[in-house]
Design a protein around this motif. Sequence first.
Motif, mmCIF file in Angstrom:
data_model
loop_
_atom_site.group_PDB
_atom_site.id
_atom_site.type_symbol
_atom_site.label_atom_id
_atom_site.label_comp_id
_atom_site.label_asym_id
_atom_site.label_seq_id
_atom_site.Cartn_x
_atom_site.Cartn_y
_atom_site.Cartn_z
ATOM 1 N N UNK A 90 0.837 -1.215 0.000
ATOM 2 C CA UNK A 90 0.000 0.000 0.000
ATOM 3 C C UNK A 90 0.868 1.260 0.000
ATOM 4 N N UNK A 91 1.938 1.224 0.747
ATOM 5 C CA UNK A 91 2.827 2.387 0.786
ATOM 6 C C UNK A 91 3.448 2.635 -0.592
ATOM 7 N N UNK A 92 3.869 1.552 -1.226
ATOM 8 C CA UNK A 92 4.445 1.696 -2.566
ATOM 9 C C UNK A 92 3.394 2.176 -3.563
ATOM 10 N N UNK A 93 2.164 1.681 -3.451
ATOM 11 C CA UNK A 93 1.093 2.117 -4.352
ATOM 12 C C UNK A 93 0.804 3.611 -4.204
ATOM 13 N N UNK A 94 0.923 4.095 -2.988
ATOM 14 C CA UNK A 94 0.699 5.534 -2.794
ATOM 15 C C UNK A 94 1.745 6.354 -3.543
ATOM 16 N N UNK A 95 2.984 5.879 -3.542
ATOM 17 C CA UNK A 95 4.026 6.605 -4.292
ATOM 18 C C UNK A 95 3.832 6.425 -5.799
ATOM 19 N N UNK A 96 3.296 5.250 -6.208
ATOM 20 C CA UNK A 96 2.997 5.060 -7.628
ATOM 21 C C UNK A 96 1.946 6.068 -8.089
ATOM 22 N N UNK A 97 0.890 6.243 -7.275
ATOM 23 C CA UNK A 97 -0.147 7.217 -7.611
ATOM 24 C C UNK A 97 0.425 8.635 -7.666
ATOM 25 N N UNK A 98 1.299 8.947 -6.713
ATOM 26 C CA UNK A 98 1.929 10.265 -6.695
ATOM 27 C C UNK A 98 2.801 10.475 -7.934
ATOM 28 N N UNK A 99 3.493 9.432 -8.344
ATOM 29 C CA UNK A 99 4.327 9.536 -9.547
ATOM 30 C C UNK A 99 3.475 9.821 -10.775
ATOM 31 N N UNK A 100 2.321 9.136 -10.864
ATOM 32 C CA UNK A 100 1.446 9.355 -12.015
ATOM 33 C C UNK A 100 0.913 10.782 -12.033
ATOM 34 N N UNK A 101 0.658 11.352 -10.832
ATOM 35 C CA UNK A 101 0.181 12.739 -10.776
ATOM 36 C C UNK A 101 1.226 13.696 -11.331
ATOM 37 N N UNK A 102 2.477 13.518 -10.900
ATOM 38 C CA UNK A 102 3.546 14.385 -11.405
ATOM 39 C C UNK A 102 3.787 14.117 -12.888
ATOM 40 N N UNK A 103 3.639 12.872 -13.299
ATOM 41 C CA UNK A 103 3.845 12.536 -14.706
ATOM 42 C C UNK A 103 2.802 13.239 -15.574
#
Length: 273
Positions: A90-103
Amino acid sequence: MASDVPMTPELEQIDGEIQDIFRALQNGFQKMDKIKDSNRQAKQLEELTGKMKECKRLIKEFDRILKDEESRNTPEVNKQLNDRKQYMIKELNSYVTLRKTYQSSLGNNKRVELFDMGAGSSEPTAEDNIQMASAMSNQQLIDSGRNQMDQTDEAIARSKMVVAQTVEVGSQTAATLTQQTEQMKRIGNELDSVHFSLKKASKLVKEIGRQVATDKCIMGLLALIVFGVIAIIVVKIVNPHNKSIPDIPGMAPPAQNFQTNRRLLSTRSFRGL
């Protein structure tokens, strides 16, 4: 979330490395807001993506070790370790979502492959599929679903082939076992026949032994009689006047009878003249 779950040294080391990556990701995304140049932001995002790939690899390694040690742990410990793994995902998924936002803010429509499945890697997990599906369009989801169905059909076909081969091997094994069972029965019957023959031969040998012993006794008695007769004959020949040994019939007729016979023969001869 501090880890108070009992772990082996290997799991503790992996858990520590993952927590270090989480801290680095947190600091990296905080710096993203301070970077104004889009090229530097893209480079920073690429570095963070590499850290997320490494974090994903470590989570998979954590899960592999957890499955290897599952039989040696108590159910409570296994539950705590699985909860720890889910927290990491879940912690990693939160950073994945954050990465997609910046992307998206950078206008990069090309999806960065976070979970790069190279040669020899394992199949995507359920968490990987959820993460990838969130970045797909409807058409991509449909194509992916079709691919998944095709792969499932191929897997079913392979499973059917394996089952058919297993049934064939089982039939051959059953036939071989039947032949071996019949052969063992024949061997058992032959052993019984051999045992019976040995018992019969043993009885026959004992009877022959008794007969031989009886024959030897008889032959011994006959030999004693023959030796006795020979001894008497020898003694009588050597000392014919020995009165202690009786005359043997036909061997030495009495002298008186011999003289009487001579007189009778003489008288008969005279009368004939």
